[in-house]
Scaffold this active site. Sequence first.
Site, PDB file in Angstrom:
ATOM      1  CB  SER A   1      44.970  36.499  42.802  1.00 11.49           C
ATOM      2  OG  SER A   1      45.989  35.546  42.635  1.00 11.49           O
ATOM      3  CB  THR A   2      40.164  39.382  42.383  1.00  9.97           C
ATOM      4  OG1 THR A   2      39.369  38.946  41.274  1.00  9.97           O
ATOM      5  CG2 THR A   2      41.351  40.174  41.905  1.00  9.97           C
ATOM      6  N   GLY A   3      39.315  36.076  43.355  1.00 12.39           N
ATOM      7  CA  GLY A   3      38.175  35.262  43.791  1.00 12.39           C
ATOM      8  C   GLY A   3      38.555  34.498  45.048  1.00 12.39           C
TER       9      GLY A   3
ATOM     10  CG  ASP B   1      40.900  25.925  37.142  1.00 13.94           C
ATOM     11  OD1 ASP B   1      40.991  25.562  35.965  1.00 13.94           O
ATOM     12  OD2 ASP B   1      41.617  25.466  38.060  1.00 13.94           O
TER      13      ASP B   1
ATOM     14  N   GLY C   1      35.694  28.467  40.575  1.00 18.14           N
ATOM     15  CA  GLY C   1      35.646  29.759  39.884  1.00 18.14           C
ATOM     16  C   GLY C   1      35.847  29.653  38.382  1.00 18.14           C
TER      17      GLY C   1
ATOM     18  CG  ASN D   1      44.523  24.296  41.452  1.00 19.28           C
ATOM     19  OD1 ASN D   1      45.215  23.480  40.848  1.00 19.28           O
ATOM     20  ND2 ASN D   1      43.235  24.083  41.706  1.00 19.28           N
TER      21      ASN D   1
HETATM   22  P1  ADP Z   1      41.506  32.786  42.059  1.00 19.20           P
HETATM   23  O1  ADP Z   1      41.631  31.451  42.738  1.00 19.20           O
HETATM   24  O2  ADP Z   1      42.731  33.137  41.232  1.00 19.20           O
HETATM   25  O3  ADP Z   1      41.077  33.862  42.980  1.00 19.20           O
HETATM   26  P2  ADP Z   1      38.805  32.571  40.928  1.00 19.20           P
HETATM   27  O4  ADP Z   1      38.382  31.760  39.762  1.00 19.20           O
HETATM   28  O5  ADP Z   1      38.225  32.239  42.258  1.00 19.20           O
HETATM   29  O6  ADP Z   1      40.411  32.517  40.932  1.00 19.20           O
HETATM   30  O7  ADP Z   1      38.508  34.103  40.657  1.00 19.20           O
HETATM   31  C1  ADP Z   1      39.219  34.890  39.733  1.00 19.20           C
HETATM   32  C2  ADP Z   1      38.249  35.853  39.078  1.00 19.20           C
HETATM   33  O8  ADP Z   1      37.540  35.180  38.041  1.00 19.20           O
HETATM   34  C3  ADP Z   1      37.201  36.412  40.019  1.00 19.20           C
HETATM   35  O9  ADP Z   1      37.161  37.841  39.853  1.00 19.20           O
HETATM   36  C4  ADP Z   1      35.895  35.786  39.523  1.00 19.20           C
HETATM   37  O10 ADP Z   1      34.792  36.678  39.690  1.00 19.20           O
HETATM   38  C5  ADP Z   1      36.205  35.600  38.063  1.00 19.20           C
HETATM   39  N1  ADP Z   1      35.397  34.621  37.320  1.00 19.20           N
HETATM   40  C6  ADP Z   1      34.700  33.539  37.771  1.00 19.20           C
HETATM   41  N2  ADP Z   1      34.106  32.908  36.742  1.00 19.20           N
HETATM   42  C7  ADP Z   1      34.424  33.590  35.601  1.00 19.20           C
HETATM   43  C8  ADP Z   1      34.113  33.454  34.214  1.00 19.20           C
HETATM   44  N3  ADP Z   1      33.347  32.458  33.761  1.00 19.20           N
HETATM   45  N4  ADP Z   1      34.618  34.365  33.337  1.00 19.20           N
HETATM   46  C9  ADP Z   1      35.416  35.376  33.773  1.00 19.20           C
HETATM   47  N5  ADP Z   1      35.757  35.560  35.064  1.00 19.20           N
HETATM   48  C10 ADP Z   1      35.267  34.680  35.967  1.00 19.20           C
END
Ligand code: ADP
Length: 169
Positions: free
Chosen positions: A117-119, A34, A32, A24
């Site tokens: 951005s897909t989470g 991050d 997520g 962010n």
């Molecule tokens: P954003 O805020 O950009 O949407 P998120 O972290 O919520 O970010 O989600 C972005 C993507 O990362 C989602 O598709 C989620 O399923 C994926 N994600 C979450 N944890 C992991 C991980 N440990 N490794 C790879 N992808 C992940």
Amino acid sequence: MNRIELMQGDITKLNVDAIVNAANKTLLGGGGVDSAIHRAAGHELLEECKTLNGCQTGAAKISKGYNLPSGFVIHTVGPVWQNGTNEEEIKLRNCYINSLELARENNCKTIAFPNISTGIYGFPKHYAAETAISAVKDFLKNDTDINKVYFVCFDNENYSLYKQLLNIT
Ligand code: ADP
């Protein structure tokens, strides 16, 4: 040689030159992917991120990887989905292009992207996958430095979308 590869799993485990963080604007940690990256990298990552002065949507900044197997983390800020009213596609495309530029400037040959951005940010997954793939393909057309770009999908829905869009059987 196919320079784009699809994987399913946890991006923090990958031994590549750079992994991309869907961060962010503060760059000080979030949910997520991050939070998974900060947890795996250790507290020194947060200390370095405090010196980066945040990041605008669509832009990217680089840090070291600390306890991660990857040497670098490229932090980019995806757009929050606002029903397509706020240039979300262009901003998402810029995340991929600017991250790849930064990887190239830092001599990274292999880079792994999460599905930015897909989470929590709610970008429709099919639209995001199309945007991500077209951005990476366009970048690679004019690049000879990057050897491999990994799309790392965490959830099954993204993984099957990418499989379909990349024509992987
Ligand atoms: P954003 O805020 O950009 O949407 P998120 O972290 O919520 O970010 O989600 C972005 C993507 O990362 C989602 O598709 C989620 O399923 C994926 N994600 C979450 N944890 C992991 C991980 N440990 N490794 C790879 N992808 C992940």
